[in-house]
Design a protein around this motif. Sequence first.
Motif, PDB file in Angstrom:
ATOM      1  N   SER A   1      -5.944   2.540   3.538  1.00 27.56           N
ATOM      2  CA  SER A   1      -7.272   3.035   3.910  1.00 27.56           C
ATOM      3  C   SER A   1      -7.300   3.416   5.398  1.00 27.56           C
ATOM      4  O   SER A   1      -7.995   4.350   5.779  1.00 27.56           O
ATOM      5  N   ASP A   2      -6.510   2.717   6.232  1.00 27.68           N
ATOM      6  CA  ASP A   2      -6.367   3.153   7.635  1.00 27.68           C
ATOM      7  C   ASP A   2      -5.810   4.574   7.684  1.00 27.68           C
ATOM      8  O   ASP A   2      -6.286   5.417   8.437  1.00 27.68           O
TER       9      ASP A   2
ATOM     10  N   SER B   1      -2.808  -0.013   6.840  1.00 28.57           N
ATOM     11  CA  SER B   1      -3.025  -0.008   5.394  1.00 28.57           C
ATOM     12  C   SER B   1      -3.268   1.424   4.940  1.00 28.57           C
ATOM     13  O   SER B   1      -3.411   2.336   5.752  1.00 28.57           O
TER      14      SER B   1
ATOM     15  N   GLU C   1      -5.855   6.848   5.328  1.00 27.92           N
ATOM     16  CA  GLU C   1      -6.822   7.791   4.785  1.00 27.92           C
ATOM     17  C   GLU C   1      -7.848   8.162   5.864  1.00 27.92           C
ATOM     18  O   GLU C   1      -8.177   9.331   6.055  1.00 27.92           O
ATOM     19  N   LYS C   2      -8.324   7.136   6.570  1.00 22.00           N
ATOM     20  CA  LYS C   2      -9.319   7.341   7.613  1.00 22.00           C
ATOM     21  C   LYS C   2      -8.752   8.246   8.717  1.00 22.00           C
ATOM     22  O   LYS C   2      -9.388   9.219   9.136  1.00 22.00           O
TER      23      LYS C   2
ATOM     24  N   GLU D   1      -5.797  10.477  -2.340  1.00 19.87           N
ATOM     25  CA  GLU D   1      -6.883  10.540  -3.319  1.00 19.87           C
ATOM     26  C   GLU D   1      -6.346  10.422  -4.742  1.00 19.87           C
ATOM     27  O   GLU D   1      -6.854   9.650  -5.544  1.00 19.87           O
TER      28      GLU D   1
ATOM     29  N   ASP E   1       0.818  -1.215   0.000  1.00 19.20           N
ATOM     30  CA  ASP E   1       0.000   0.000   0.000  1.00 19.20           C
ATOM     31  C   ASP E   1       0.852   1.267   0.000  1.00 19.20           C
ATOM     32  O   ASP E   1       0.433   2.301  -0.498  1.00 19.20           O
TER      33      ASP E   1
ATOM     34  N   ASN F   1      -5.270   6.951  -5.466  1.00 20.93           N
ATOM     35  CA  ASN F   1      -6.393   6.043  -5.719  1.00 20.93           C
ATOM     36  C   ASN F   1      -6.937   6.193  -7.132  1.00 20.93           C
ATOM     37  O   ASN F   1      -7.332   5.206  -7.749  1.00 20.93           O
TER      38      ASN F   1
END
Length: 657
Positions: free
Chosen positions: A161-162, A159, A164-165, A191, A136, A194
């Motif tokens: 997404s972790d 990760s 990003e959150k 972003e 990632d 992605n």
Amino acid sequence: MLVLIVSPTSKNTQLPKQNDEKINEYQRMSYNVKLANVEISDILRKISFLLELDNDIDNNKTNLNFKNRAYIKAADQIDNLPLSITSLYEERGINGLLQIPSIGKAISSKIEEYIKTGKIEYYEILKSKYPIKVDDFVGLEGIGPKTLRVIIDKLPVRSLSDLEKAAREGKLNGISGISKKKEERILKRIELHNIGKKRHLLGDIYPLVKQIEKYLTNLENVSIVTAVGSFRRMRETIGDIDFLVVSDNPDKVINSFVNMPEVKEILSKGDTKAFIKLNNGLDSDLLVVPKESYGAALQYFTGSKEHGIALRRLAQSNALRLNEWGLFDNKSNQKISGESEEQLYNKLGLEWIPPELRENRGEIEIAKKGSKEWQEKMKGLLKYGDIKGDLQVHSNSTDGKMSIEEMAYFARTNFDLDYIAITDHTKSLRIARGLDEQQLLDQAHKIQEFNDSIKSGTFFVDLNKHDEEKQVNRKTSNNEKKRIKGDRNLGDFRILSSAEVNILSDGSLDIPNNILDKLDIVGAAIHTNFSQPIDVQTNRLIKAAQNPSVDIVFHPTGRIINKRDGYPVDIPKLMTIAKETNTILEIDSHYNRLDLRDEYIRMAIQNDVKLVVDSDAHHPLHYAFLEFGIGQARRGWAGRNDILNTLPVSELLKKLK
Ligand code: DGT
Ligand code: CA
Ligand code: CA
Ligand code: ZN
């Protein structure tokens, strides 16, 4: 007498006849080559990343930086390697690996370990220290290992997404060294990343798209299937793949679609639409329409969005309304067109526009119904099948997979080409075992002998025998046999002696002109020293173009799509010099190059620079790449007249410097 011996060790000599199948087959092959190189360069990058992440454990910083960079440099070299690293190892062992620049003892033995065992112990140990999804984070612009380290020491981020959150929730701000601004920057980077990650290379997904198209076509109640969107426009990268199906039983089609074995996840499913995720990560849209809306839906979903919006505006200004169901009259609310795409364009006062040109780059303005300019342009537009010869073909004298005879044979019998130029690498590209002066002359001499035997009718004879045996084995239809052996004049093929001469750092070539002048045609290309500034790099190309022996500049910008931008070049200047010196620029059809790209093709044509479309084949299956190069050329509005290898060989040769 020359006899072609198809080496029993080469497994891919039996080529399928259908173009799509050819692409399928090549795909499987080149995928394996690519996979091995990318797998290895990936793991080297991960090692470098983890070393840096691990940095406070190593107290010798300078040493660490040196180590890091060594892994990155090695990975870069492997990505740029024009051949499979595993076959290099199989053929020449660890010494082969050591010939790659920037790869020394330590790294070569790790590569060897990976090829032999599928693992690198050193990497496993590093990885076990950090329970993060390394994939990632490696190559993620703007969020390096140092930043990540402070984050994972404080937060349970494992990760992307972790991360990003955490950034969205404002949790990064407050960790030492991470300001509010930096947090925003990190979010923006994620972003962008992605978005970028979602685009697939046209050539990578082509076989799968054709396979799904076939699957849908074979369903009951289905009369038309078209892959639309950016795929139909032959864009070099594809975000998601869109299918349009005509059927009177949409329910059944949709259920079959979402139940294909390639489907990983159903993202949404309605009465006429479905949206799925495929196993390879590609998303796919399906729309089912009745026959009477096919043309309008085809137009809408082919895009581009910008082209569509401009068309809608045009409709509005004519008191019409355009949507995916048809073209309607505002006053009477009556549908005036819908079934045929061509009619729809006509009713809008336009000539039909080929999908590759639908980018709102001036096509709507010119395509006025009855416009002579447009009609002429379209009559002359380069067509799939217009390419008569391939001017960049590699043989196993260097890094190609097959002999000159085999490359000639398949070019003739399977791809209908009239000539090929054998463009093996030259001596300074040591890794590809580039040819020296004497080897080039010997090869040219051999090619002359081949051409003599082609003329006298002895060259392809034994090949035919070989082909016949294959035909029997495969129970080929009579029709197909006729196509293979039929009216094609096998005596009318020509192999051109050539080379892909390496342009050195100062723009000089690694082979002197008196040798190059003995070849039929000469291509030159940059393969090394990518990181010089734009003026140096441009001068390098200009000097090559000014060389009276250089006919073509191959893959002029050196880009690899989604991988590297290529070296910096002043393109307008290159165009001017190419025109002045009568140097041809290449459109390299390899789907990861497509170099020149569409805008540059158009610029070249506007500057009256001549072009060629080449496959850059290293295996006969790669002739199938030409399809992608032609698509790109059409996207650059190229006419047959702009592309010199649409000419018969004798005329082509007259056009050279
Ligand atoms: P991609 O998937 O990013 O490679 O590019 P496309 O062109 O395939 O785009 P996609 O899949 O989002 O949509 C397919 C076509 O549907 C697109 O080319 C034009 C049409 N379309 C999608 N969204 C819009 C929109 O908001 N307005 C208009 N006029 N057309 C749209
Ligand atoms: Ca799409
Ligand atoms: Ca779509
Ligand atoms: Zn090259």
